[in-house]
Design a protein around this motif. Structure first.
Motif, PDB file in Angstrom:
ATOM      1  N   ASP A   1       7.519  18.599 -18.991  1.00 29.83           N
ATOM      2  CA  ASP A   1       6.395  17.740 -18.624  1.00 29.83           C
ATOM      3  C   ASP A   1       5.249  18.650 -18.172  1.00 29.83           C
TER       4      ASP A   1
ATOM      5  N   SER B   1       7.672   6.189 -24.202  1.00 24.52           N
ATOM      6  CA  SER B   1       7.945   7.415 -23.442  1.00 24.52           C
ATOM      7  C   SER B   1       9.339   7.979 -23.716  1.00 24.52           C
TER       8      SER B   1
ATOM      9  N   HIS C   1       3.758  11.576 -30.504  1.00 23.60           N
ATOM     10  CA  HIS C   1       3.522  10.166 -30.197  1.00 23.60           C
ATOM     11  C   HIS C   1       3.661   9.325 -31.471  1.00 23.60           C
TER      12      HIS C   1
ATOM     13  N   ARG D   1      -0.431  10.000 -23.217  1.00 26.20           N
ATOM     14  CA  ARG D   1       0.636   9.753 -22.236  1.00 26.20           C
ATOM     15  C   ARG D   1       0.560   8.331 -21.697  1.00 26.20           C
TER      16      ARG D   1
ATOM     17  N   GLU E   1       1.201  16.652 -28.888  1.00 26.60           N
ATOM     18  CA  GLU E   1       1.383  15.342 -28.254  1.00 26.60           C
ATOM     19  C   GLU E   1       1.031  14.209 -29.208  1.00 26.60           C
TER      20      GLU E   1
ATOM     21  N   ALA F   1       2.219  17.688 -17.376  1.00 25.65           N
ATOM     22  CA  ALA F   1       1.159  16.889 -16.765  1.00 25.65           C
ATOM     23  C   ALA F   1       0.437  17.651 -15.656  1.00 25.65           C
TER      24      ALA F   1
ATOM     25  N   THR G   1      -3.946  13.061 -22.062  1.00 27.25           N
ATOM     26  CA  THR G   1      -3.786  12.077 -20.989  1.00 27.25           C
ATOM     27  C   THR G   1      -3.780  10.663 -21.545  1.00 27.25           C
TER      28      THR G   1
END
Length: 248
Positions: free
Chosen positions: A78, A35, A120, A26, A116, A80, A23
């Motif tokens: 995604d 993004s 990133h 993101r 992730e 999420a 989280t």
């Protein structure tokens, strides 16, 4: 305790920590304007994975397990909503599911967080490259500038451990029956996404039968790409990646 870690904390605590990390990444990606670059990196990687395992994707015995791995572990989707659900009900996982199943959820959360984090970092390096640079060269340069070889090895180790556990657990008929009986309670507890993940994984591995060939191929092919992306001559690695992507 998960065999891959000496962490004595509960499965729920480990799941929450990993998902909090996701989280945060993101949110940071949105704040840093990363993004779009993260999505571009994920798309390219998803293409590479599909190309690398096209033989398994077209083989009836292995297709379901391959699709499961590509979608759930390396997909460009995604996640999420799934993450929010997992984080919200992490404690219920330990109460409602057997320990071995809770450990699978821990593996999933760690794989997700590692992916992730690496994506990133890679996206940040991706934006540092010249926009006119061929995307294959851009990716290889971004990978090497990111580094994190130990994290790449850990990511592969956790994925393989998850596959080994799915193989082991699908042989336990009582667990398969218990999982089917969990559909109602899982739905009521807000665990539908985890239930679907587990059922899909168990079904895929049950269809495949002996997973040793499949997991050995993942270990060999991903290790080969890790080594090539770090160590091979840059033009040669770029050319190999371009050829691989053409197969997708």
């Amino acid at each position: 305790m998960n065999a891959l870690t000496n962490d004595p904390s509960s499965a729920s605590d480990r799941i929450r920590r990993q998902l909090e990390r996701v989280t945060h990444l993101r949110t940071q990606a949105q704040q840093d304007g990363l993004s779009t670059a993260v999505h571009q990196v994920k798309q390219l990687q998803a293409r590479r994975f599909r190309a690398t395992y096209t033989d398994f994707l077209t083989d009836p015995r292995h297709a379901a397990a391959t699709t499961f791995f590509l979608d759930e572990l390396y997909g460009e989707h995604d996640f999420a909503q799934r993450d929010a659900q997992f984080g919200r009900i992490a404690g219920a996982i330990e109460r409602l599911f057997p320990e071995a199943v809770a450990d699978l959820a821990v593996d999933l959360a760690e794989t997700h967080a590692l992916t992730e984090s690496l994506d990133h970092q890679l996206a940040g390096r991706w934006l540092d490259q010249d926009n006119d640079c061929p995307y294959t060269e851009r990716y290889v340069r971004s990978w090497r500038q990111t580094g994190e070889r130990a994290a790449r090895q850990r990511q592969l180790a956790v994925v393989l451990h998850m596959g080994q556990e799915l193989q082991r657990l699908t042989r336990m008929k009582s667990l398969l029956i218990a999982l089917k009986l969990m559909r109602g309670p899982a739905q009521a507890a807000g665990l539908a996404s985890l239930q679907q993940f587990l059922e899909r994984g168990f079904s895929a591995f049950a269809t495949m039968g002996d997973a040793r060939h499949f997991l050995a191929a993942i270990a060999e092919r991903e290790q080969r790409w890790i080594d090539a992306l770090f160590d091979d001559d840059l033009p040669a690695c770029q050319a190999a990646l371009a050829r691989e992507l053409q197969r997708a």
